[in-house]
Scaffold this active site. Structure first.
Site, PDB file in Angstrom:
ATOM      1  N   LYS A  11       4.375  -2.168  26.908  1.00  9.79           N
ATOM      2  CA  LYS A  11       4.437  -1.957  28.362  1.00  9.79           C
ATOM      3  C   LYS A  11       5.883  -1.861  28.872  1.00  9.79           C
ATOM      4  CE  LYS A  11      -0.034  -4.177  29.262  1.00  9.79           C
ATOM      5  NZ  LYS A  11      -0.771  -5.157  30.117  1.00  9.79           N
ATOM      6  N   TYR A  51      -6.746   2.623  33.523  1.00  7.99           N
ATOM      7  CA  TYR A  51      -7.229   1.268  33.842  1.00  7.99           C
ATOM      8  C   TYR A  51      -8.396   1.304  34.841  1.00  7.99           C
ATOM      9  CZ  TYR A  51      -3.624  -1.524  31.415  1.00  7.99           C
ATOM     10  OH  TYR A  51      -2.835  -2.160  30.474  1.00  7.99           O
ATOM     11  N   ARG A 104       2.849 -12.080  23.136  1.00 11.99           N
ATOM     12  CA  ARG A 104       2.964 -12.457  24.554  1.00 11.99           C
ATOM     13  C   ARG A 104       3.658 -13.811  24.716  1.00 11.99           C
ATOM     14  NH1 ARG A 104      -2.928  -9.999  26.227  1.00 11.99           N
ATOM     15  NH2 ARG A 104      -2.192  -8.033  27.118  1.00 11.99           N
ATOM     16  N   ASN A 114       3.069  -8.388  30.808  1.00 14.49           N
ATOM     17  CA  ASN A 114       2.778  -9.137  29.582  1.00 14.49           C
ATOM     18  C   ASN A 114       2.981  -8.307  28.307  1.00 14.49           C
ATOM     19  OD1 ASN A 114       0.550  -7.561  29.869  1.00 14.49           O
ATOM     20  ND2 ASN A 114      -0.934  -9.232  29.943  1.00 14.49           N
ATOM     21  N   HIS A 117      -0.545  -4.022  25.545  1.00 18.00           N
ATOM     22  CA  HIS A 117      -1.980  -3.808  25.798  1.00 18.00           C
ATOM     23  C   HIS A 117      -2.644  -3.575  24.448  1.00 18.00           C
ATOM     24  CE1 HIS A 117      -5.739  -1.917  27.105  1.00 18.00           C
ATOM     25  NE2 HIS A 117      -5.505  -1.064  26.141  1.00 18.00           N
ATOM     26  N   GLU A 128      -9.701   4.995  24.485  1.00 15.40           N
ATOM     27  CA  GLU A 128      -8.271   4.886  24.809  1.00 15.40           C
ATOM     28  C   GLU A 128      -7.414   5.728  23.861  1.00 15.40           C
ATOM     29  OE1 GLU A 128      -8.752   0.476  26.853  1.00 15.40           O
ATOM     30  OE2 GLU A 128      -7.547   0.646  25.034  1.00 15.40           O
TER      31      GLU A 128
HETATM   32  P1  ATP Z   1      -4.779  -5.480  28.254  1.00 12.54           P
HETATM   33  O1  ATP Z   1      -6.035  -4.808  28.740  1.00 12.54           O
HETATM   34  O2  ATP Z   1      -3.528  -5.001  28.963  1.00 12.54           O
HETATM   35  O3  ATP Z   1      -4.662  -5.483  26.778  1.00 12.54           O
HETATM   36  P2  ATP Z   1      -6.079  -8.010  28.522  1.00 12.54           P
HETATM   37  O4  ATP Z   1      -7.254  -7.343  27.905  1.00 12.54           O
HETATM   38  O5  ATP Z   1      -5.546  -9.261  27.871  1.00 12.54           O
HETATM   39  O6  ATP Z   1      -4.860  -7.031  28.647  1.00 12.54           O
HETATM   40  P3  ATP Z   1      -7.318  -7.580  31.101  1.00 12.54           P
HETATM   41  O7  ATP Z   1      -8.206  -8.594  31.719  1.00 12.54           O
HETATM   42  O8  ATP Z   1      -7.924  -6.372  30.472  1.00 12.54           O
HETATM   43  O9  ATP Z   1      -6.374  -8.345  30.052  1.00 12.54           O
HETATM   44  O10 ATP Z   1      -6.264  -7.141  32.209  1.00 12.54           O
HETATM   45  C1  ATP Z   1      -5.523  -5.941  32.057  1.00 12.54           C
HETATM   46  C2  ATP Z   1      -4.099  -6.176  32.480  1.00 12.54           C
HETATM   47  O11 ATP Z   1      -4.071  -6.414  33.882  1.00 12.54           O
HETATM   48  C3  ATP Z   1      -3.420  -7.406  31.872  1.00 12.54           C
HETATM   49  O12 ATP Z   1      -2.872  -7.185  30.609  1.00 12.54           O
HETATM   50  C4  ATP Z   1      -2.340  -7.678  32.885  1.00 12.54           C
HETATM   51  O13 ATP Z   1      -1.218  -6.808  32.701  1.00 12.54           O
HETATM   52  C5  ATP Z   1      -3.029  -7.326  34.205  1.00 12.54           C
HETATM   53  N1  ATP Z   1      -3.610  -8.530  34.816  1.00 12.54           N
HETATM   54  C6  ATP Z   1      -4.708  -9.205  34.418  1.00 12.54           C
HETATM   55  N2  ATP Z   1      -4.957 -10.260  35.196  1.00 12.54           N
HETATM   56  C7  ATP Z   1      -3.975 -10.253  36.139  1.00 12.54           C
HETATM   57  C8  ATP Z   1      -3.660 -11.080  37.253  1.00 12.54           C
HETATM   58  N3  ATP Z   1      -4.419 -12.128  37.569  1.00 12.54           N
HETATM   59  N4  ATP Z   1      -2.573 -10.757  37.986  1.00 12.54           N
HETATM   60  C9  ATP Z   1      -1.809  -9.681  37.694  1.00 12.54           C
HETATM   61  N5  ATP Z   1      -2.052  -8.855  36.658  1.00 12.54           N
HETATM   62  C10 ATP Z   1      -3.114  -9.138  35.886  1.00 12.54           C
HETATM   63 MG    MG Z   2      -8.008  -5.454  28.629  1.00 11.34          MG
END
Ligand code: ATP
Ligand code: MG
Length: 140
Positions: A11, A51, A104, A114, A117, A128
């Protein structure tokens, strides 16, 4: 265990800190092979499409703005149990909850910024990968 492919993204917070190599090394050391890789600066519209599953979430605007704020590196990773293995190496979404030795834990700035992805299931991995790569770009 089957050989799988998964989609990974480094990212903008991580590319800004020149961490592409360090993160890729952690993925490779976990047994994942980079079979496609490209640096892209996505538009907010592309981030919204990628997304779309999160469009009702309160952080959707923040997420898509951040993802289009700088370059990312999109990758396809291949290996045994690659989807779960990648999620394990990435660590929990919130770096405060991420285990020692994960990407992370080591690099993420916050739950939003973070660093990486990774696809969460075989269906999302296939979608994806197809979103960012043509079949001929994936060279296993
Ligand atoms: P990713 O899909 O990026 O691999 P993930 O599967 O661990 O991450 P998801 O729940 O799919 O988490 O959320 C997608 C992304 O949205 C997260 O990686 C983060 O960058 C962002 N995100 C998730 N929760 C929050 C939050 N509470 N506040 C801000 N950003 C968030
Ligand atoms: Mg995710």
């Amino acid at each position: 265990m089957a050989i799988e492919r998964t989609f990974s993204m480094i990212k903008p917070d991580a590319t800004a800190r020149n961490l592409t190599g360090a993160i890729t090394q952690m993925l490779e050391e976990a047994g994942l092979r980079v079979v496609a890789s490209r640096r892209v600066w996505m538009s907010q519209r592309q981030a919204e499409a990628f997304y779309a599953v999160h469009k009702e979430r309160p952080f959707f605007g923040e997420l898509t703005e951040f993802m289009s704020s700088g370059p990312t590196v999109v990758q396809v990773l291949e290996g045994e149990n690659a989807i779960a293995k990648n999620r394990e190496v990435m660590g929990a979404t919130n770096p405060a909850d991420a285990a020692e030795g994960t990407i992370r834990k080591r690099f993420a700035n916050s739950i939003g910024e973070n660093s990486v992805h990774g696809s969460d299931a075989p269906e999302t991995a296939a979608e994806e990968i197809a979103f960012w790569f043509a079949g001929c770009d994936v060279v296993g």
